[in-house]
Motif scaffolding. Structure first.
Motif, short mmCIF file in Angstrom:
data_model
loop_
_atom_site.label_atom_id
_atom_site.label_comp_id
_atom_site.label_asym_id
_atom_site.label_seq_id
_atom_site.Cartn_x
_atom_site.Cartn_y
_atom_site.Cartn_z
N PHE A 99 2.12 22.68 2.55
CA PHE A 99 2.26 22.65 1.51
C PHE A 99 1.54 21.54 0.65
O PHE A 99 0.76 21.57 -0.29
N ILE A 116 -1.26 20.10 1.78
CA ILE A 116 -2.82 20.20 2.01
C ILE A 116 -3.28 21.34 0.97
O ILE A 116 -4.08 21.33 0.49
N GLY A 117 -2.09 22.39 1.10
CA GLY A 117 -2.52 23.71 0.43
C GLY A 117 -2.54 23.50 -1.08
O GLY A 117 -3.05 24.39 -1.87
N SER A 118 -1.64 22.49 -1.55
CA SER A 118 -1.48 22.10 -3.04
C SER A 118 -2.96 21.88 -3.44
O SER A 118 -2.79 21.84 -4.90
N PHE A 119 -3.93 21.87 -2.97
CA PHE A 119 -5.14 21.77 -3.55
C PHE A 119 -5.73 22.91 -4.39
O PHE A 119 -6.53 22.96 -5.45
N TYR A 134 -9.41 15.38 -2.12
CA TYR A 134 -9.45 16.74 -2.61
C TYR A 134 -10.93 17.16 -2.32
O TYR A 134 -10.92 18.55 -1.62
N PHE A 190 1.33 31.04 1.40
CA PHE A 190 0.87 29.99 0.35
C PHE A 190 -0.48 29.61 1.26
O PHE A 190 -1.52 29.20 0.67
#
Lengths: 138, 125
Positions: free
Chosen positions: A50, A52-55, B55, B117
């Motif tokens: 979650f 890391i994937g939140s990028f 990022y 996800f």
């Protein structure tokens, strides 16, 4: 000693069967640690995917989460995650050896101490390598 | 769950083919994951700092299809491996049948959502 009468086991009581199969000694601790480390790694993995994937929600969202992980308790936590993964990996290897070789079960105890040694070494190596980073905060 | 100490025992104990297949899957995926994840930890935690996983760094790394594939292989194998491992635990410790059903249902839903996800995240950029 009188003969004790055997009562039939209550059906489907797997937990008690477990305890009987692995009672005491190294096999029981190996089993328990394998489960606990596995569940802990799974919990970490779900969070990790979650965060890391939140990028995909953009840079700002990602960095808000990520800056928290820069705090030292999370860095120390990662050393424990590393040690947990190493234990789970090498104990898994020990299980595979027990399952698929003729000699595996006979040496399961010695192999487990080897697994513990490797895990402690991995913990020490990670802690030693990351110590300046944790102290310096970079 | 199969409580065998050898492959021969496992085959004898398995009630269904699916159960035996999961037993085999745990061993094979575990062996593959050992290299994938220890490599991943070494490359992304020991070699570099968390401060480096910004990022931009994540997006740049995932621009390479080889890393996408590497990460997706970890994602899918480890979630299947972890979900099946947790299923063993749930079946051992959640004793009542209705409780087991909804605990499993909730858990599988969470795992499926995280898998979706992660997959969308990996292949959307």
């Amino acid at each position: 000693m009188g003969t004790r009468q055997h009562r039939p086991e209550p059906p489907g009581n797997d937990v008690e069967e477990d305890l009987r199969m692995y009672r005491g000694r190294e096999g029981q601790w190996a089993f328990l640690l394998h489960r606990l480390s596995g569940l802990a790694i799974l919990a970490y993995l779900l969070l990790h995917v979650f965060s890391i994937g939140s990028f995909i929600f953009g840079e700002e969202f990602y960095m808000v989460i990520h800056e928290r992980y820069d705090l030292w308790p999370f860095r120390v936590g990662l050393i424990f995650v590393t040690a947990g993964v190493v234990y789970h990996a090498f104990n898994g290897l020990r299980i595979i050896i027990m399952d698929f070789t003729g000699f595996g079960v006979a040496y399961q105890r010695q192999m487990w101490y080897g697994v513990l040694l490797i895990s402690v070494a991995a913990f020490a190596y990670a802690a030693w390598t990351l110590y300046p980073r944790i102290m310096g905060g970079y | 769950m199969i409580r065998a100490r050898t492959f021969t025992d496992a085959r004898a104990q398995s009630h269904t083919n699916a159960e035996l297949n999961w037993w085999i899957f745990m061993r094979i995926s575990g062996l593959i994951l050992m290299f994938l994840i220890l490599g991943h930890i070494y490359m992304t935690f020991i070699q570099v700092s968390e401060s480096d996983a910004t990022y931009d760094a994540v997006v740049n790394k995932l621009a390479n299809p080889a890393w996408k594939f590497y990460d997706w292989l970890i994602l899918s194998l480890s979630l299947l491996h972890g979900a099946n491992g947790a299923r063993y635990s749930i079946e051992d410790y959640v004793r009542s049948r209705p409780n087991r059903a909804w605990v499993k249902g909730l858990f599988y839903t969470v795992v499926a959502l995280v898998f979706a996800f992660g997959t969308v995240g990996l292949f959307s950029i």
